[in-house]
Scaffold this motif. Structure first.
Motif, PDB file in Angstrom:
ATOM      1  N   LYS A 177     113.490  40.948  35.800  1.00  0.00           N
ATOM      2  CA  LYS A 177     112.204  41.019  36.490  1.00  0.00           C
ATOM      3  C   LYS A 177     111.080  40.883  35.467  1.00  0.00           C
ATOM      4  CE  LYS A 177     112.002  44.199  39.763  1.00  0.00           C
ATOM      5  NZ  LYS A 177     112.152  45.517  40.416  1.00  0.00           N
ATOM      6  N   MET A 178     110.142  39.958  35.785  1.00  0.00           N
ATOM      7  CA  MET A 178     109.024  39.692  34.873  1.00  0.00           C
ATOM      8  C   MET A 178     107.717  39.698  35.651  1.00  0.00           C
ATOM      9  SD  MET A 178     110.553  36.359  32.909  1.00  0.00           S
ATOM     10  CE  MET A 178     109.623  36.521  31.412  1.00  0.00           C
ATOM     11  N   ALA A 179     106.676  40.222  35.018  1.00  0.00           N
ATOM     12  CA  ALA A 179     105.331  40.165  35.589  1.00  0.00           C
ATOM     13  C   ALA A 179     104.411  39.529  34.559  1.00  0.00           C
ATOM     14  CB  ALA A 179     104.839  41.563  35.927  1.00  0.00           C
ATOM     15  N   TYR A 180     103.614  38.583  35.026  1.00  0.00           N
ATOM     16  CA  TYR A 180     102.543  38.005  34.213  1.00  0.00           C
ATOM     17  C   TYR A 180     101.261  38.592  34.751  1.00  0.00           C
ATOM     18  CZ  TYR A 180     105.919  35.030  32.027  1.00  0.00           C
ATOM     19  OH  TYR A 180     106.992  34.596  31.292  1.00  0.00           O
ATOM     20  N   VAL A 181     100.522  39.282  33.882  1.00  0.00           N
ATOM     21  CA  VAL A 181      99.406  40.122  34.302  1.00  0.00           C
ATOM     22  C   VAL A 181      98.106  39.625  33.688  1.00  0.00           C
ATOM     23  CG1 VAL A 181      98.559  42.498  34.399  1.00  0.00           C
ATOM     24  CG2 VAL A 181     101.027  42.064  34.316  1.00  0.00           C
ATOM     25  N   CYS A 182      97.060  39.594  34.522  1.00  0.00           N
ATOM     26  CA  CYS A 182      95.754  39.117  34.080  1.00  0.00           C
ATOM     27  C   CYS A 182      94.686  40.091  34.557  1.00  0.00           C
ATOM     28  CB  CYS A 182      95.524  37.723  34.671  1.00  0.00           C
ATOM     29  SG  CYS A 182      94.016  36.921  34.169  1.00  0.00           S
ATOM     30  N   ASN A 183      93.834  40.547  33.652  1.00  0.00           N
ATOM     31  CA  ASN A 183      92.701  41.390  34.020  1.00  0.00           C
ATOM     32  C   ASN A 183      91.585  40.469  34.476  1.00  0.00           C
ATOM     33  OD1 ASN A 183      91.153  43.639  34.390  1.00  0.00           O
ATOM     34  ND2 ASN A 183      90.518  43.797  32.275  1.00  0.00           N
ATOM     35  N   GLY A 184      90.944  40.819  35.565  1.00  0.00           N
ATOM     36  CA  GLY A 184      89.970  39.918  36.157  1.00  0.00           C
ATOM     37  C   GLY A 184      90.728  39.017  37.112  1.00  0.00           C
ATOM     38  N   SER A 185      90.308  37.805  37.235  1.00  0.00           N
ATOM     39  CA  SER A 185      90.972  36.826  38.096  1.00  0.00           C
ATOM     40  C   SER A 185      92.437  36.695  37.708  1.00  0.00           C
ATOM     41  CB  SER A 185      90.271  35.481  37.931  1.00  0.00           C
ATOM     42  OG  SER A 185      91.105  34.426  38.290  1.00  0.00           O
ATOM     43  N   SER A 186      93.294  36.474  38.698  1.00  0.00           N
ATOM     44  CA  SER A 186      94.727  36.319  38.415  1.00  0.00           C
ATOM     45  C   SER A 186      95.103  34.873  38.091  1.00  0.00           C
ATOM     46  CB  SER A 186      95.560  36.809  39.608  1.00  0.00           C
ATOM     47  OG  SER A 186      95.386  35.952  40.711  1.00  0.00           O
ATOM     48  N   THR A 187      94.119  34.024  37.856  1.00  0.00           N
ATOM     49  CA  THR A 187      94.387  32.602  37.628  1.00  0.00           C
ATOM     50  C   THR A 187      95.385  32.376  36.505  1.00  0.00           C
ATOM     51  OG1 THR A 187      92.239  31.943  38.504  1.00  0.00           O
ATOM     52  CG2 THR A 187      93.334  30.385  37.038  1.00  0.00           C
ATOM     53  N   ARG A 188      95.184  33.009  35.355  1.00  0.00           N
ATOM     54  CA  ARG A 188      96.113  32.828  34.233  1.00  0.00           C
ATOM     55  C   ARG A 188      97.503  33.325  34.593  1.00  0.00           C
ATOM     56  NH1 ARG A 188      91.772  35.461  30.288  1.00  0.00           N
ATOM     57  NH2 ARG A 188      91.526  36.562  32.247  1.00  0.00           N
ATOM     58  N   ALA A 189      97.587  34.420  35.336  1.00  0.00           N
ATOM     59  CA  ALA A 189      98.883  34.951  35.749  1.00  0.00           C
ATOM     60  C   ALA A 189      99.586  33.974  36.694  1.00  0.00           C
ATOM     61  CB  ALA A 189      98.704  36.313  36.417  1.00  0.00           C
ATOM     62  N   GLN A 190      98.825  33.334  37.572  1.00  0.00           N
ATOM     63  CA  GLN A 190      99.406  32.345  38.487  1.00  0.00           C
ATOM     64  C   GLN A 190      99.949  31.157  37.707  1.00  0.00           C
ATOM     65  OE1 GLN A 190      96.746  31.369  41.778  1.00  0.00           O
ATOM     66  NE2 GLN A 190      95.893  33.425  41.659  1.00  0.00           N
ATOM     67  N   LEU A 191      99.175  30.673  36.747  1.00  0.00           N
ATOM     68  CA  LEU A 191      99.640  29.570  35.901  1.00  0.00           C
ATOM     69  C   LEU A 191     100.914  29.973  35.164  1.00  0.00           C
ATOM     70  CD1 LEU A 191      96.203  28.474  34.386  1.00  0.00           C
ATOM     71  CD2 LEU A 191      97.611  27.076  35.904  1.00  0.00           C
ATOM     72  N   ALA A 192     100.878  31.144  34.522  1.00  0.00           N
ATOM     73  CA  ALA A 192     102.000  31.595  33.704  1.00  0.00           C
ATOM     74  C   ALA A 192     103.260  31.829  34.540  1.00  0.00           C
ATOM     75  CB  ALA A 192     101.624  32.869  32.950  1.00  0.00           C
ATOM     76  N   ALA A 193     103.119  32.480  35.689  1.00  0.00           N
ATOM     77  CA  ALA A 193     104.291  32.769  36.522  1.00  0.00           C
ATOM     78  C   ALA A 193     104.955  31.479  36.984  1.00  0.00           C
ATOM     79  CB  ALA A 193     103.885  33.631  37.714  1.00  0.00           C
ATOM     80  N   SER A 194     104.160  30.497  37.340  1.00  0.00           N
ATOM     81  CA  SER A 194     104.725  29.213  37.780  1.00  0.00           C
ATOM     82  C   SER A 194     105.429  28.501  36.633  1.00  0.00           C
ATOM     83  CB  SER A 194     103.618  28.325  38.364  1.00  0.00           C
ATOM     84  OG  SER A 194     103.072  28.925  39.514  1.00  0.00           O
ATOM     85  N   ILE A 195     104.810  28.502  35.468  1.00  0.00           N
ATOM     86  CA  ILE A 195     105.418  27.869  34.291  1.00  0.00           C
ATOM     87  C   ILE A 195     106.710  28.599  33.918  1.00  0.00           C
ATOM     88  CG2 ILE A 195     105.130  27.411  31.822  1.00  0.00           C
ATOM     89  CD1 ILE A 195     102.047  27.096  32.513  1.00  0.00           C
TER      90      ILE A 195
END
Length: 129
Positions: free
Chosen positions: A2-20
């Motif tokens: 199980k992995m979480a990509y976490v972004c403070n503020g907008s989750s845009t970077r987390a969305q990019l990272a999780a997809s990659i």
């Protein structure tokens, strides 16, 4: 795993990272975590990923208040106002140098995507290959 990509503020970077990350960690449960409740998928991020042939199907979004802390890895991919969010996992990694592309042009999204692709590939090669 199980992995979480976490972004403070907008989750845009987390969305990019999780997809990659989904391209590398095929059997992992991966979630994109932001600090804003009710945030939806960033359309520009989805477009930039699809241009690169990266699937966004099944992208799981949540926020810090609903995040499951029973994770093997929590990777912080951005720290805006207030610093990096406090998260718990077996292993916490911080990549706080990736700028938030939210609200900027597509070039900023591509830059963030390319940085994340490089870091995720390096992380995978160093720990799982």
């Amino acid at each position: 795993m199980k992995m979480a990509y976490v972004c403070n503020g907008s989750s845009t970077r987390a969305q990019l990272a999780a997809s990659i990350a989904g391209e590398y960690f095929k059997d992992a449960e991966i979630v994109a975590v932001g600090s804003i409740e009710g945030e939806e998928a960033d359309e520009t991020a989805m477009k930039i990923l699809e241009e690169d042939g990266i699937s966004t199907e099944g992208l799981k979004l949540t926020n810090l208040f609903e995040m499951d802390f029973d994770m093997n890895y929590a990777i912080v991919v951005g720290c805006d106002e207030g610093g990096c969010p406090l998260v718990f996992a077996d292993k916490v990694i911080e990549w706080d140098f990736i700028e938030n592309p939210k609200g900027q042009d597509e070039a900023a999204y591509r830059k963030a995507k390319d940085q994340l692709k490089e870091e995720i590939k390096k992380f995978y090669m160093e720990n799982f290959a």
